[in-house]
Enzyme design. Structure first.
Site, PDB file in Angstrom:
ATOM      1  N   HIS A  83       0.841  -1.195   0.000  1.00 21.09           N
ATOM      2  CA  HIS A  83       0.000   0.000   0.000  1.00 21.09           C
ATOM      3  C   HIS A  83       0.875   1.243   0.000  1.00 21.09           C
ATOM      4  O   HIS A  83       1.973   1.249   0.563  1.00 21.09           O
ATOM      5  CB  HIS A  83      -0.882   0.019   1.259  1.00 21.09           C
ATOM      6  CG  HIS A  83      -1.795  -1.156   1.374  1.00 21.09           C
ATOM      7  ND1 HIS A  83      -1.394  -2.361   1.915  1.00 21.09           N
ATOM      8  CD2 HIS A  83      -3.085  -1.319   1.005  1.00 21.09           C
ATOM      9  CE1 HIS A  83      -2.411  -3.201   1.874  1.00 21.09           C
ATOM     10  NE2 HIS A  83      -3.437  -2.608   1.326  1.00 21.09           N
ATOM     11  N   ASN A 235     -16.925  -3.085   7.044  1.00 20.87           N
ATOM     12  CA  ASN A 235     -17.437  -2.211   8.116  1.00 20.87           C
ATOM     13  C   ASN A 235     -18.213  -1.079   7.456  1.00 20.87           C
ATOM     14  O   ASN A 235     -18.016  -0.794   6.281  1.00 20.87           O
ATOM     15  CB  ASN A 235     -16.260  -1.622   8.925  1.00 20.87           C
ATOM     16  CG  ASN A 235     -15.289  -0.867   8.014  1.00 20.87           C
ATOM     17  OD1 ASN A 235     -14.464  -1.477   7.329  1.00 20.87           O
ATOM     18  ND2 ASN A 235     -15.403   0.450   7.999  1.00 20.87           N
TER      19      ASN A 235
HETATM   20  N1  HPA Z   1     -11.914   3.043   5.265  1.00 23.99           N
HETATM   21  C1  HPA Z   1     -10.792   2.880   4.562  1.00 23.99           C
HETATM   22  N2  HPA Z   1     -10.273   1.698   4.308  1.00 23.99           N
HETATM   23  C2  HPA Z   1     -10.922   0.611   4.768  1.00 23.99           C
HETATM   24  C3  HPA Z   1     -12.100   0.701   5.498  1.00 23.99           C
HETATM   25  C4  HPA Z   1     -12.627   2.003   5.774  1.00 23.99           C
HETATM   26  O1  HPA Z   1     -13.674   2.176   6.418  1.00 23.99           O
HETATM   27  N3  HPA Z   1     -12.482  -0.575   5.800  1.00 23.99           N
HETATM   28  C5  HPA Z   1     -11.566  -1.393   5.242  1.00 23.99           C
HETATM   29  N4  HPA Z   1     -10.612  -0.691   4.619  1.00 23.99           N
END
Ligand code: HPA
Length: 276
Positions: A83, A235
């Site tokens: 990343h 999430n």
């Molecule tokens: N935001 C950014 N990156 C992420 C999220 C999020 O809520 N969940 C998993 N990767």
């Protein structure tokens, strides 16, 4: 060494271990790496064994290419990605994608864990990525153009190949797995977003947010690959979620839905292989 020479050098390191030529490249996101353990592998190459290759520092991300077959389709799988927030220059973040292109892959299948922005999304949903917003991320193709891959000003009108998106949608329907479709927005991370940023993302038309994928899609599209991808909504994004965000929730959701995710990805790749 130019970026292209560096890539050729990485390719030579891979070719010392295997001459396997994949048709489809698959990048596995957070918590989704186990898929690579289930395929008929013919070779693996650790990122450490490729000189100059960026190695991920995130816990839970393995670092290797797995070569093999998903049904009859020849694939190379990245078990763990790097990343931008880890501090690598953007060329290094793109290097694995471009390397898989040089190995021979014609299709890039991207997966990620993402926060749900669309108010109708639920935790555990899958979203076919129809388009992306990368405007809050430095454009990954800034710098001298690598003419061997593609043009200076690549068209992005169909970055996510409509035919491949439809194959994933039809495969999900056949498997009775619900899928959403939408727009992914890439922030740099590593902070999760503020609630105000998520309200902005929603206003701009984003359905999910994360810290990967769009830059890899742009590089692959530049290099003439057909691209598709799926977000696993691990999430609800900040401000929508009633609880503070943390990586543990992301990993737990990804683990919980992983069996369905793996089935959807494997069957989609099987169908994509037939359409190539
Ligand atoms: N935001 C950014 N990156 C992420 C999220 C999020 O809520 N969940 C998993 N990767």
């Amino acid at each position: 060494m130019t970026p292209y020479e560096k890539l050729q050098h990485c390719l030579a390191c891979v070719r010392e271990k295997t001459d396997f030529v994949p048709d489809v490249a698959l990048i596995l996101g957070s918590g989704l790496g186990a898929l690579a353990d289930e395929i008929d592998a013919v070779a693996t190459v650790d990122y450490h064994d490729i000189e100059g290759f960026p190695v991920s520092t995130v816990a839970g991300h393995k670092g290797r290419f797995v070569f093999g077959y998903i049904n009859d389709v020849k694939v190379v799988i990245m078990q763990g990605r790097v990343h931008y927030y880890e501090g690598y220059p953007i060329e290094d973040v793109l290097l694995p994608t471009r390397l898989m292109r040089l190995m021979g892959a014609k299709v890039l299948f991207l997966t990620n864990a993402a926060g749900g922005v669309n108010k109708y999304f639920n935790v555990g949903d899958f979203m076919i990525i129809r388009d992306h917003i990368m405007s809050f991320f430095p454009n990954p193709l800034i710098g001298p153009n690598i003419d061997e891959f593609g043009p200076r000003f690549p068209d992005m009108s169909h970055c996510y190949d409509p035919e491949l998106c439809n194959i994933i949608r039809d495969t999900a329907a056949r498997l009775n797995i619900g899928v959403r479709e939408g727009v992914y927005l890439q922030f740099t991370g590593p902070t999760y977003e503020t609630p105000a940023e998520i309200r902005m993302a929603a206003l701009l038309g984003a359905d999910s947010v994360g810290m990967s994928t769009a830059c890899e899609a742009a590089a692959a599209n530049h290099a003439g690959m057909r691209v598709c991808g799926i977000s696993c909504i691990t999430n609800l994004a900040a401000g929508i979620s009633p609880v503070p965000l943390d990586h543990k929730e992301v990993a737990e959701t990804a683990n919980r839905v992983a069996p369905y995710f793996r089935q959807l990805v494997k069957e989609s790749i099987t169908a994509i292989g037939k359409a190539l």
